[in-house]
Design a protein around this motif. Structure first.
Motif, PDB file in Angstrom:
ATOM      1  N   ALA A  52      -8.882  -5.385   0.533  1.00 31.80           N
ATOM      2  CA  ALA A  52      -8.270  -4.382   1.408  1.00 31.80           C
ATOM      3  C   ALA A  52      -8.580  -4.668   2.874  1.00 31.80           C
ATOM      4  N   LYS A  53      -9.831  -5.077   3.158  1.00 31.45           N
ATOM      5  CA  LYS A  53     -10.204  -5.399   4.537  1.00 31.45           C
ATOM      6  C   LYS A  53      -9.417  -6.595   5.052  1.00 31.45           C
ATOM      7  N   ARG A  54      -9.241  -7.602   4.205  1.00 30.40           N
ATOM      8  CA  ARG A  54      -8.478  -8.782   4.622  1.00 30.40           C
ATOM      9  C   ARG A  54      -7.016  -8.439   4.907  1.00 30.40           C
ATOM     10  N   CYS A  55      -6.478  -7.465   4.148  1.00 27.99           N
ATOM     11  CA  CYS A  55      -5.071  -7.089   4.311  1.00 27.99           C
ATOM     12  C   CYS A  55      -4.883  -5.956   5.323  1.00 27.99           C
ATOM     13  N   ASN A  56      -5.992  -5.416   5.811  1.00 26.95           N
ATOM     14  CA  ASN A  56      -5.950  -4.302   6.752  1.00 26.95           C
ATOM     15  C   ASN A  56      -5.249  -3.083   6.146  1.00 26.95           C
ATOM     16  N   VAL A  57      -5.546  -2.813   4.880  1.00 28.00           N
ATOM     17  CA  VAL A  57      -5.033  -1.622   4.207  1.00 28.00           C
ATOM     18  C   VAL A  57      -6.222  -0.920   3.545  1.00 28.00           C
ATOM     19  N   SER A  58      -5.976   0.247   2.971  1.00 28.31           N
ATOM     20  CA  SER A  58      -7.065   0.984   2.319  1.00 28.31           C
ATOM     21  C   SER A  58      -7.338   0.427   0.923  1.00 28.31           C
ATOM     22  N   GLN A  59      -8.576   0.633   0.466  1.00 30.56           N
ATOM     23  CA  GLN A  59      -8.928   0.215  -0.892  1.00 30.56           C
ATOM     24  C   GLN A  59      -8.118   0.998  -1.920  1.00 30.56           C
ATOM     25  N   SER A  60      -7.830   2.260  -1.618  1.00 33.11           N
ATOM     26  CA  SER A  60      -7.069   3.073  -2.564  1.00 33.11           C
ATOM     27  C   SER A  60      -5.651   2.524  -2.751  1.00 33.11           C
ATOM     28  N   LYS A  61      -5.088   1.941  -1.698  1.00 36.05           N
ATOM     29  CA  LYS A  61      -3.752   1.358  -1.833  1.00 36.05           C
ATOM     30  C   LYS A  61      -3.786   0.136  -2.742  1.00 36.05           C
ATOM     31  N   ILE A  62      -4.791  -0.699  -2.567  1.00 41.24           N
ATOM     32  CA  ILE A  62      -4.940  -1.868  -3.448  1.00 41.24           C
ATOM     33  C   ILE A  62      -5.088  -1.414  -4.892  1.00 41.24           C
ATOM     34  N   SER A  63      -5.889  -0.380  -5.110  1.00 42.28           N
ATOM     35  CA  SER A  63      -6.096   0.137  -6.458  1.00 42.28           C
ATOM     36  C   SER A  63      -4.784   0.637  -7.063  1.00 42.28           C
ATOM     37  N   LYS A  64      -4.003   1.371  -6.276  1.00 45.83           N
ATOM     38  CA  LYS A  64      -2.743   1.917  -6.783  1.00 45.83           C
ATOM     39  C   LYS A  64      -1.727   0.810  -7.067  1.00 45.83           C
ATOM     40  N   ILE A  65      -1.752  -0.253  -6.263  1.00 50.00           N
ATOM     41  CA  ILE A  65      -0.872  -1.395  -6.511  1.00 50.00           C
ATOM     42  C   ILE A  65      -1.251  -2.082  -7.820  1.00 50.00           C
ATOM     43  N   GLU A  66      -2.556  -2.253  -8.040  1.00 52.69           N
ATOM     44  CA  GLU A  66      -3.031  -2.977  -9.222  1.00 52.69           C
ATOM     45  C   GLU A  66      -2.898  -2.168 -10.512  1.00 52.69           C
ATOM     46  N   THR A  67      -2.709  -0.880 -10.392  1.00 53.22           N
ATOM     47  CA  THR A  67      -2.506  -0.049 -11.580  1.00 53.22           C
ATOM     48  C   THR A  67      -1.046   0.368 -11.731  1.00 53.22           C
ATOM     49  N   ALA A  68      -0.179  -0.205 -10.879  1.00 54.43           N
ATOM     50  CA  ALA A  68       1.262   0.089 -10.904  1.00 54.43           C
ATOM     51  C   ALA A  68       1.570   1.549 -10.587  1.00 54.43           C
ATOM     52  N   GLU A  69       0.613   2.225  -9.930  1.00 49.47           N
ATOM     53  CA  GLU A  69       0.857   3.608  -9.530  1.00 49.47           C
ATOM     54  C   GLU A  69       1.860   3.663  -8.385  1.00 49.47           C
ATOM     55  N   ILE A  70       1.828   2.640  -7.524  1.00 49.11           N
ATOM     56  CA  ILE A  70       2.840   2.494  -6.478  1.00 49.11           C
ATOM     57  C   ILE A  70       3.411   1.088  -6.563  1.00 49.11           C
ATOM     58  N   THR A  71       4.632   0.927  -6.076  1.00 48.49           N
ATOM     59  CA  THR A  71       5.279  -0.381  -6.054  1.00 48.49           C
ATOM     60  C   THR A  71       5.100  -0.990  -4.671  1.00 48.49           C
ATOM     61  N   PRO A  72       4.437  -2.139  -4.554  1.00 52.72           N
ATOM     62  CA  PRO A  72       4.231  -2.739  -3.236  1.00 52.72           C
ATOM     63  C   PRO A  72       5.527  -3.316  -2.674  1.00 52.72           C
ATOM     64  N   SER A  73       5.677  -3.237  -1.366  1.00 49.52           N
ATOM     65  CA  SER A  73       6.812  -3.881  -0.716  1.00 49.52           C
ATOM     66  C   SER A  73       6.572  -5.385  -0.670  1.00 49.52           C
ATOM     67  N   LEU A  74       7.579  -6.117  -0.264  1.00 51.29           N
ATOM     68  CA  LEU A  74       7.407  -7.561  -0.115  1.00 51.29           C
ATOM     69  C   LEU A  74       6.349  -7.883   0.931  1.00 51.29           C
ATOM     70  N   VAL A  75       6.291  -7.076   1.980  1.00 54.58           N
ATOM     71  CA  VAL A  75       5.276  -7.293   3.021  1.00 54.58           C
ATOM     72  C   VAL A  75       3.877  -7.110   2.425  1.00 54.58           C
ATOM     73  N   ASP A  76       3.696  -6.051   1.627  1.00 47.58           N
ATOM     74  CA  ASP A  76       2.400  -5.833   0.975  1.00 47.58           C
ATOM     75  C   ASP A  76       2.008  -7.036   0.117  1.00 47.58           C
ATOM     76  N   VAL A  77       2.955  -7.522  -0.677  1.00 48.90           N
ATOM     77  CA  VAL A  77       2.679  -8.643  -1.579  1.00 48.90           C
ATOM     78  C   VAL A  77       2.328  -9.893  -0.793  1.00 48.90           C
ATOM     79  N   GLU A  78       3.057 -10.151   0.276  1.00 45.58           N
ATOM     80  CA  GLU A  78       2.777 -11.338   1.090  1.00 45.58           C
ATOM     81  C   GLU A  78       1.401 -11.256   1.729  1.00 45.58           C
ATOM     82  N   LEU A  79       1.020 -10.058   2.193  1.00 47.83           N
ATOM     83  CA  LEU A  79      -0.309  -9.881   2.774  1.00 47.83           C
ATOM     84  C   LEU A  79      -1.394 -10.184   1.745  1.00 47.83           C
ATOM     85  N   ILE A  80      -1.201  -9.670   0.543  1.00 49.24           N
ATOM     86  CA  ILE A  80      -2.191  -9.885  -0.517  1.00 49.24           C
ATOM     87  C   ILE A  80      -2.275 -11.364  -0.891  1.00 49.24           C
ATOM     88  N   LEU A  81      -1.120 -12.013  -1.069  1.00 49.09           N
ATOM     89  CA  LEU A  81      -1.120 -13.418  -1.473  1.00 49.09           C
ATOM     90  C   LEU A  81      -1.725 -14.306  -0.391  1.00 49.09           C
TER      91      LEU A  81
END
Length: 276
Positions: A34-63
């Protein structure tokens, strides 16, 4: 690609699992990623549990943060685009009842402040008279009375001055004879009347205006977060910011060619007179 809800849910689950696996292989905690992507840890958690659908920008930041190889980036980005695009077949709406579709639209409109409609072929229900609405639903199976009523109820939204509407209509959309000539004249008069509301802009693109980009589909953009495209057989929903931005760009191109205000009302008066 045609996706039913079950298929779409599986794609979202696959994306979440893939991103979670990559993070663990990289030896990173959710907090560090989350720190590397400049987002919250809760957002990473929700993405990894499919609670929210990440945008392409989110995915690119993570990758990028995970230093993923180029081919893997391409594969996962393609998967992410699919999860941000939904296909809703018209037959599905028929099975559920078209009035339920109206309830979904009302909810979507309630959460939107800036609504943009591109109408190359017909007048949308928000601007339509009861006669026009009934005629436009003649092809639909079953009793359409509740759907007509819900469409008319949704028109109250036009008088909510906290919302702003821009409707772009081609000449064909305005003049396509959905109802007999006297009723078409009334329908066109309604467009002229609504154009006086302070929060509504009605733009017309007359036949003969030179525009190199053809009007392929009816589409609607809700703020800058979602775009829908309609075809004979259903509706595609785009949630990825890049897809939405592309539709906003196309809308802007048509908007620059449209006539608004008194110039539009003069055209509407001429077209109504032809039906009288």
């Amino acid at each position: 690609m045609t996706l039913d809800p079950q298929q779409l849910g599986q794609l979202k689950a696959d994306l979440a699992e893939t991103l979670r696996t990559l993070r663990k292989r990289a030896g990173l905690s959710q907090v560090r990623l989350a720190k590397r992507c400049n987002v919250s840890q809760s957002k990473i958690s929700k993405i990894e549990t499919a609670e929210i659908t990440p945008s392409l920008v989110d995915v690119e930041l993570i990758l990028r943060a995970l230093d993923a190889p180029e081919q893997l980036v391409a594969d996962i980005t393609s998967l992410a685009r699919l999860t941000n695009t939904e296909w809703e077949p018209i037959r599905s709406s028929w099975r559920r009842g078209l009035e339920k579709r109206q309830a979904e639209l009302a909810g979507l409109e309630a959460d939107t402040l800036e609504l943009r409609y591109f109408l190359p072929a017909m007048i949308t229900g928000l601007l339509a008279t009861p006669e026009y609405i009934r005629a436009s639903l003649a092809y639909s199976p079953g009793d359409i009375s509740r759907t007509v009523a819900r469409k008319l109820e949704r028109q109250a939204l036009l008088y909510d001055t906290t919302k702003h509407f821009t409707f772009l209509l081609t000449e064909q959309a305005v003049r396509w004879a959905v109802v007999p000539p006297p009723a078409m004249a009334v329908q066109i008069d309604r467009l002229s009347s609504l154009s006086h509301l302070p929060n509504i802009r009605i733009g017309l693109i007359p036949t003969g205006i030179v525009i190199s980009r053809g009007p392929m589909n009816t589409f609607t953009v809700y703020d800058d977060r979602l775009a829908t495209v309609e075809t004979f057989t259903g509706r595609t929903v785009f949630r990825d910011s890049r897809d939405v931005a592309e539709h906003l760009d196309v809308f802007s191109q048509y908007e620059q060619k449209a006539h608004f205000g008194d110039a539009a009302r003069t055209l509407l008066q001429e077209w109504a007179a032809l039906y009288r």
